[in-house]
Design a protein around this motif. Structure first.
Motif, PDB file in Angstrom:
ATOM      1  N   LEU A   1      65.726  66.344  53.745  1.00 18.63           N
ATOM      2  CA  LEU A   1      66.033  66.123  55.153  1.00 18.63           C
ATOM      3  C   LEU A   1      64.791  65.635  55.893  1.00 18.63           C
ATOM      4  N   LEU A   2      64.774  65.758  57.206  1.00 19.89           N
ATOM      5  CA  LEU A   2      63.672  65.227  57.995  1.00 19.89           C
ATOM      6  C   LEU A   2      62.497  66.199  58.066  1.00 19.89           C
ATOM      7  N   VAL A   3      61.297  65.640  58.166  1.00 14.36           N
ATOM      8  CA  VAL A   3      60.089  66.459  58.240  1.00 14.36           C
ATOM      9  C   VAL A   3      60.117  67.364  59.464  1.00 14.36           C
ATOM     10  N   GLU A   4      60.657  66.852  60.572  1.00 17.10           N
ATOM     11  CA  GLU A   4      60.662  67.649  61.799  1.00 17.10           C
ATOM     12  C   GLU A   4      61.572  68.865  61.724  1.00 17.10           C
ATOM     13  N   TYR A   5      62.411  68.945  60.694  1.00 15.33           N
ATOM     14  CA  TYR A   5      63.275  70.121  60.538  1.00 15.33           C
ATOM     15  C   TYR A   5      62.523  71.326  59.967  1.00 15.33           C
ATOM     16  N   LEU A   6      61.388  71.089  59.339  1.00 11.81           N
ATOM     17  CA  LEU A   6      60.686  72.157  58.626  1.00 11.81           C
ATOM     18  C   LEU A   6      60.472  73.416  59.471  1.00 11.81           C
ATOM     19  N   PRO A   7      59.960  73.325  60.700  1.00 15.08           N
ATOM     20  CA  PRO A   7      59.749  74.545  61.477  1.00 15.08           C
ATOM     21  C   PRO A   7      61.031  75.140  62.044  1.00 15.08           C
ATOM     22  N   ARG A   8      62.154  74.472  61.871  1.00 19.97           N
ATOM     23  CA  ARG A   8      63.411  74.950  62.443  1.00 19.97           C
ATOM     24  C   ARG A   8      64.213  75.825  61.485  1.00 19.97           C
ATOM     25  N   TYR A   9      63.826  75.841  60.204  1.00 20.02           N
ATOM     26  CA  TYR A   9      64.567  76.622  59.221  1.00 20.02           C
ATOM     27  C   TYR A   9      64.301  78.115  59.370  1.00 20.02           C
ATOM     28  N   THR A  10      65.302  78.904  59.035  1.00 21.39           N
ATOM     29  CA  THR A  10      65.058  80.327  58.839  1.00 21.39           C
ATOM     30  C   THR A  10      64.345  80.480  57.493  1.00 21.39           C
TER      31      THR A  10
ATOM     32  N   GLN B   1      66.845  79.594  54.799  1.00 20.77           N
ATOM     33  CA  GLN B   1      67.137  78.168  54.704  1.00 20.77           C
ATOM     34  C   GLN B   1      65.983  77.398  54.082  1.00 20.77           C
ATOM     35  N   ALA B   2      64.757  77.839  54.334  1.00 16.71           N
ATOM     36  CA  ALA B   2      63.573  77.164  53.801  1.00 16.71           C
ATOM     37  C   ALA B   2      63.489  77.268  52.287  1.00 16.71           C
ATOM     38  N   ARG B   3      64.260  78.162  51.685  1.00 23.77           N
ATOM     39  CA  ARG B   3      64.239  78.306  50.230  1.00 23.77           C
ATOM     40  C   ARG B   3      64.769  77.065  49.516  1.00 23.77           C
ATOM     41  N   ARG B   4      65.440  76.185  50.249  1.00 26.43           N
ATOM     42  CA  ARG B   4      65.928  74.935  49.658  1.00 26.43           C
ATOM     43  C   ARG B   4      64.773  74.091  49.144  1.00 26.43           C
ATOM     44  N   HIS B   5      63.548  74.366  49.619  1.00 23.95           N
ATOM     45  CA  HIS B   5      62.381  73.599  49.189  1.00 23.95           C
ATOM     46  C   HIS B   5      61.674  74.216  47.979  1.00 23.95           C
ATOM     47  N   GLU B   6      62.299  75.203  47.356  1.00 25.43           N
ATOM     48  CA  GLU B   6      61.718  75.788  46.148  1.00 25.43           C
ATOM     49  C   GLU B   6      61.948  74.901  44.927  1.00 25.43           C
ATOM     50  N   VAL B   7      62.798  73.895  45.071  1.00 30.14           N
ATOM     51  CA  VAL B   7      63.094  72.973  43.975  1.00 30.14           C
ATOM     52  C   VAL B   7      62.958  71.537  44.481  1.00 30.14           C
TER      53      VAL B   7
ATOM     54  N   GLY C   1      57.750  71.809  50.232  1.00 32.59           N
ATOM     55  CA  GLY C   1      57.470  71.171  51.516  1.00 32.59           C
ATOM     56  C   GLY C   1      56.530  69.985  51.436  1.00 32.59           C
ATOM     57  N   LYS C   2      56.130  69.577  50.226  1.00 34.52           N
ATOM     58  CA  LYS C   2      55.237  68.432  50.075  1.00 34.52           C
ATOM     59  C   LYS C   2      55.951  67.159  50.504  1.00 34.52           C
ATOM     60  N   VAL C   3      55.331  66.406  51.397  1.00 32.06           N
ATOM     61  CA  VAL C   3      55.970  65.228  51.973  1.00 32.06           C
ATOM     62  C   VAL C   3      55.797  64.010  51.059  1.00 32.06           C
ATOM     63  N   PHE C   4      56.868  63.259  50.898  1.00 33.29           N
ATOM     64  CA  PHE C   4      56.833  62.024  50.110  1.00 33.29           C
ATOM     65  C   PHE C   4      57.580  60.936  50.868  1.00 33.29           C
ATOM     66  N   GLU C   5      57.503  59.700  50.382  1.00 30.56           N
ATOM     67  CA  GLU C   5      58.183  58.576  51.023  1.00 30.56           C
ATOM     68  C   GLU C   5      59.494  58.294  50.299  1.00 30.56           C
ATOM     69  N   LEU C   6      60.590  58.447  51.029  1.00 24.88           N
ATOM     70  CA  LEU C   6      61.927  58.228  50.483  1.00 24.88           C
ATOM     71  C   LEU C   6      62.305  56.754  50.590  1.00 24.88           C
ATOM     72  N   TYR C   7      62.987  56.230  49.558  1.00 24.72           N
ATOM     73  CA  TYR C   7      63.432  54.842  49.561  1.00 24.72           C
ATOM     74  C   TYR C   7      64.956  54.773  49.608  1.00 24.72           C
ATOM     75  N   LYS C   8      65.461  53.959  50.507  1.00 20.15           N
ATOM     76  CA  LYS C   8      66.899  53.679  50.582  1.00 20.15           C
ATOM     77  C   LYS C   8      67.072  52.224  51.007  1.00 20.15           C
ATOM     78  N   PHE C   9      68.263  51.675  50.781  1.00 19.08           N
ATOM     79  CA  PHE C   9      68.555  50.362  51.339  1.00 19.08           C
ATOM     80  C   PHE C   9      68.858  50.533  52.828  1.00 19.08           C
ATOM     81  N   ARG C  10      68.395  49.594  53.613  1.00 18.05           N
ATOM     82  CA  ARG C  10      68.653  49.637  55.053  1.00 18.05           C
ATOM     83  C   ARG C  10      70.141  49.521  55.340  1.00 18.05           C
ATOM     84  N   THR C  11      70.610  50.294  56.322  1.00 20.46           N
ATOM     85  CA  THR C  11      72.006  50.192  56.751  1.00 20.46           C
ATOM     86  C   THR C  11      72.110  49.956  58.254  1.00 20.46           C
ATOM     87  N   MET C  12      70.979  49.995  58.956  1.00 26.71           N
ATOM     88  CA  MET C  12      71.002  49.834  60.412  1.00 26.71           C
ATOM     89  C   MET C  12      70.040  48.738  60.858  1.00 26.71           C
TER      90      MET C  12
END
Length: 217
Positions: free
Chosen positions: A126-135, A138-144, A64-75
């Protein structure tokens, strides 16, 4: 939901000692070999969409450690009369759609791999705001570490439901192997070539994940 949380997966030899090394080597080679593509894409984004060229967004990574993701702009940054950004569908240009369909917008994430924020293969960040919404499951996806690509991406990407995505993510967490990662990378290349699963059936991108309804009863 009354769902029993599984014990955290145990890192096997490959994940503990080899995977990160291959990530660094793979991302480094990718940055060098794809540098002309990165340069041309950056120039096109600047010409078509303006600056900044890179889209930066806070995403949760391993544990769950937050980092800054980089992508090319599309919008674009178009806003409505209320000063808020317009919906994705209205800001996503034809040029942006082509970038997404080719997955060229994802290339700057190689920087995240080199920094240690991400892996070449893993659950998508995914988005930071999704963190409290996981079961709990589902939150186990953040073990890696999250990945540039993963099982959910080669099994439908944005054309499958959130529940299906998370099932693939958790399966990956429990079954990380060298051959498995290699297979996912080859399948990703195949999916990109065929432009599979870029959009959901009802949205220009992917609908917002609102959580599992039972969590709020």
């Amino acid at each position: 939901m009354g769902q029993r949380k599984k014990a955290k997966h145990k890192q096997r030899f490959y994940e503990r000692y080899i995977k990160r090394l291959l990530d660094v080597i793979g991302a480094g080679i990718g940055m060098v070999l794809l540098s002309p593509v990165l340069a041309v894409t950056a120039l096109l984004v600047k010409q078509r969409l303006g600056t900044p060229v890179l889209f930066r967004q806070r995403r949760p990574g391993r544990n769950g450690k937050v980092f800054e993701l980089y992508k090319f702009r599309t919008m674009t940054e178009r806003k409505g009369a209320d000063g808020r950004l317009l919906p994705d569908k209205e800001r996503l240009t034809n040029f942006g759609k082509k970038l997404r369909s080719s997955s060229l917008d994802e290339l700057p994430e190689l920087i995240n791999v080199l920094k240690g924020d991400m892996s070449l293969v893993g659950p998508r960040p995914l988005l930071v705001e999704y963190l409290p919404r996981y079961t709990a499951e589902q939150a186990r996806r953040h073990e890696v570490r999250p990945g540039i690509t993963g099982l959910a991406q080669v099994h439908g990407r944005n054309s499958i439901t959130w529940e299906e995505k998370f099932r693939w993510d958790i399966w990956y967490v429990d079954h990380i192997t060298f051959l498995g990662d290699l297979k996912i990378l080859f399948q990703t290349f195949h999916s990109v070539i065929r432009h599979e699963g870029i959009h959901s059936e009802t949205s220009a991108t992917m609908e917002e994940f609102m959580g599992v309804e039972e969590r709020y009863e």
